[in-house]
Motif scaffolding. Sequence first.
Motif, mmCIF file in Angstrom:
data_model
loop_
_atom_site.group_PDB
_atom_site.id
_atom_site.type_symbol
_atom_site.label_atom_id
_atom_site.label_comp_id
_atom_site.label_asym_id
_atom_site.label_seq_id
_atom_site.Cartn_x
_atom_site.Cartn_y
_atom_site.Cartn_z
ATOM 1 N N ASN A 33 0.827 -1.212 0.000
ATOM 2 C CA ASN A 33 0.000 0.000 0.000
ATOM 3 C C ASN A 33 0.861 1.261 0.000
ATOM 4 O O ASN A 33 0.552 2.239 -0.703
ATOM 5 C CB ASN A 33 -0.943 0.005 1.195
ATOM 6 C CG ASN A 33 -2.193 -0.830 0.976
ATOM 7 O OD1 ASN A 33 -2.690 -0.940 -0.136
ATOM 8 N ND2 ASN A 33 -2.710 -1.420 2.042
ATOM 9 N N GLU A 46 3.764 1.632 -1.283
ATOM 10 C CA GLU A 46 4.387 1.802 -2.599
ATOM 11 C C GLU A 46 3.418 2.340 -3.647
ATOM 12 O O GLU A 46 3.823 3.118 -4.525
ATOM 13 C CB GLU A 46 4.973 0.468 -3.061
ATOM 14 C CG GLU A 46 6.202 0.047 -2.284
ATOM 15 C CD GLU A 46 6.561 -1.423 -2.461
ATOM 16 O OE1 GLU A 46 7.606 -1.847 -1.940
ATOM 17 O OE2 GLU A 46 5.788 -2.158 -3.125
ATOM 18 N N ILE A 47 2.170 1.942 -3.553
ATOM 19 C CA ILE A 47 1.238 2.356 -4.607
ATOM 20 C C ILE A 47 0.405 3.586 -4.218
ATOM 21 O O ILE A 47 -0.279 4.170 -5.073
ATOM 22 C CB ILE A 47 0.325 1.174 -5.049
ATOM 23 C CG1 ILE A 47 -0.474 0.584 -3.884
ATOM 24 C CG2 ILE A 47 1.150 0.105 -5.720
ATOM 25 C CD1 ILE A 47 -1.875 1.087 -3.801
ATOM 26 N N ASP A 48 0.468 4.004 -2.958
ATOM 27 C CA ASP A 48 -0.316 5.159 -2.517
ATOM 28 C C ASP A 48 -0.095 6.404 -3.382
ATOM 29 O O ASP A 48 -1.070 7.074 -3.758
ATOM 30 C CB ASP A 48 -0.023 5.491 -1.048
ATOM 31 C CG ASP A 48 -0.894 4.705 -0.075
ATOM 32 O OD1 ASP A 48 -1.933 4.168 -0.515
ATOM 33 O OD2 ASP A 48 -0.538 4.638 1.114
ATOM 34 N N PHE A 73 0.686 6.692 -6.488
ATOM 35 C CA PHE A 73 0.060 6.509 -7.793
ATOM 36 C C PHE A 73 -1.465 6.559 -7.678
ATOM 37 O O PHE A 73 -2.144 7.095 -8.559
ATOM 38 C CB PHE A 73 0.507 5.183 -8.406
ATOM 39 C CG PHE A 73 1.996 5.069 -8.573
ATOM 40 C CD1 PHE A 73 2.644 5.696 -9.624
ATOM 41 C CD2 PHE A 73 2.760 4.346 -7.667
ATOM 42 C CE1 PHE A 73 4.015 5.604 -9.780
ATOM 43 C CE2 PHE A 73 4.130 4.246 -7.808
ATOM 44 C CZ PHE A 73 4.762 4.880 -8.868
ATOM 45 N N MET A 74 -1.993 6.010 -6.585
ATOM 46 C CA MET A 74 -3.433 6.051 -6.371
ATOM 47 C C MET A 74 -3.905 7.493 -6.165
ATOM 48 O O MET A 74 -4.959 7.896 -6.663
ATOM 49 C CB MET A 74 -3.817 5.194 -5.162
ATOM 50 C CG MET A 74 -3.547 3.707 -5.325
ATOM 51 S SD MET A 74 -4.516 2.929 -6.637
ATOM 52 C CE MET A 74 -6.170 3.034 -5.967
ATOM 53 N N LEU A 120 -5.678 1.133 -10.626
ATOM 54 C CA LEU A 120 -4.259 1.310 -10.952
ATOM 55 C C LEU A 120 -3.728 0.065 -11.636
ATOM 56 O O LEU A 120 -3.827 -1.040 -11.105
ATOM 57 C CB LEU A 120 -3.455 1.579 -9.678
ATOM 58 C CG LEU A 120 -1.942 1.748 -9.871
ATOM 59 C CD1 LEU A 120 -1.634 3.056 -10.591
ATOM 60 C CD2 LEU A 120 -1.223 1.685 -8.522
ATOM 61 N N VAL A 146 1.067 -2.726 -12.115
ATOM 62 C CA VAL A 146 1.500 -2.858 -10.723
ATOM 63 C C VAL A 146 2.903 -3.448 -10.627
ATOM 64 O O VAL A 146 3.653 -3.147 -9.689
ATOM 65 C CB VAL A 146 0.476 -3.715 -9.938
ATOM 66 C CG1 VAL A 146 0.935 -3.925 -8.511
ATOM 67 C CG2 VAL A 146 -0.898 -3.054 -9.959
ATOM 68 N N HIS A 197 5.180 -0.582 -10.531
ATOM 69 C CA HIS A 197 4.976 0.353 -9.423
ATOM 70 C C HIS A 197 5.373 -0.216 -8.061
ATOM 71 O O HIS A 197 5.678 0.552 -7.148
ATOM 72 C CB HIS A 197 3.507 0.784 -9.361
ATOM 73 C CG HIS A 197 3.041 1.540 -10.563
ATOM 74 N ND1 HIS A 197 3.825 2.448 -11.234
ATOM 75 C CD2 HIS A 197 1.847 1.527 -11.218
ATOM 76 C CE1 HIS A 197 3.159 2.958 -12.244
ATOM 77 N NE2 HIS A 197 1.956 2.423 -12.261
ATOM 78 N N SER A 198 5.347 -1.526 -7.889
ATOM 79 C CA SER A 198 5.534 -2.107 -6.556
ATOM 80 C C SER A 198 6.611 -3.188 -6.555
ATOM 81 O O SER A 198 6.447 -4.246 -7.177
ATOM 82 C CB SER A 198 4.217 -2.712 -6.044
ATOM 83 O OG SER A 198 4.431 -3.481 -4.883
ATOM 84 N N VAL A 246 -5.020 -2.607 -8.988
ATOM 85 C CA VAL A 246 -5.512 -2.191 -7.682
ATOM 86 C C VAL A 246 -6.855 -1.515 -7.904
ATOM 87 O O VAL A 246 -6.979 -0.615 -8.732
ATOM 88 C CB VAL A 246 -4.532 -1.229 -6.996
ATOM 89 C CG1 VAL A 246 -5.118 -0.732 -5.673
ATOM 90 C CG2 VAL A 246 -3.189 -1.913 -6.753
#
Length: 293
Positions: free
Chosen positions: A50, A52-54, A56-57, A82, A85, A88-89, A124
């Motif tokens: 979470n 790592e992707i926050d 981008f979200m 999203l 992934v 992104h992660s 996501v």
Amino acid sequence: MTDTTTSTPTATIQRVPADTSPAEIKSIVERDGGVILSNFFTVDQVRRFNDEIDPFMTDLEAGSPDKVDLFEGFHGANTKRLTNVVTHSSTFREEMIQDPRILAISDEFLLPVADSYQMTAAQVIEIGPGNKPQPLHRDLENWPIFRDLGPSGYNVTINFLTALSDFTEDNGATRVIPGSSHWDDYEDRGTPENTIPALLNKGDVLLIDGKVAHGGGENKTTDNYRRAMAWSFTIGWLTSEEAHAFLVPLDLVKTLPPKIQNILGFRSFHNASKQGGTLWQANYDDIAKYLEL
């Protein structure tokens, strides 16, 4: 038309430990269409993912990019999605997608149909307050011929729906119709009254096959966001939903094991054991050689 009031063999989604054997997991899914794998990923893995992707979200707008009503209803007017992934992660590409249990389960389901498989999508999905329920559907409808074949057709895709927040009936827990994979008519996707919610804790996985009718639930809250990652695998001779081979940087791909490279479309698809040909080639040779993997 199938009688949806009497054709569901179980009124619950069975919950099993994360270390349940792939063969038993497959047996349950073939019976019901889905199974919940408890505590599959750790709280720490979910937290790091979470984190790592926050960013981008945060940058995403809710709803379908083209705002067409047909897609907006499916994607969700107050839902963020999203993709890409893998890029992104690092938690996802280094731990989750390489988890031996994930690969063993995927092998169990898909290798009887094809010699290798690919990740068709990893998204996501964050359902926001007030979002309406998603239309019920089957994942195999990406490839309509399998919808037409119904329950007698190959099961060509599986979906590891991973809870990144707790799923409740009020915040949009995914709705499933257990047993709908056995209905004769796949044009019949059931009704909301046929569904039950998949109530998940962070780190739980709802594993469903491509044949079961399901959809994201309505978020009835005013301030609760239901976050999940839907990541699906499909047999290698079908076109994937996400074009990972054009999205994931090659330098990053070179750090991944060969099987994961294959799953992402950076190696050719071979089907010799099924008396099929080699696909996704370069000069009649494995694309991996051309890419110097």
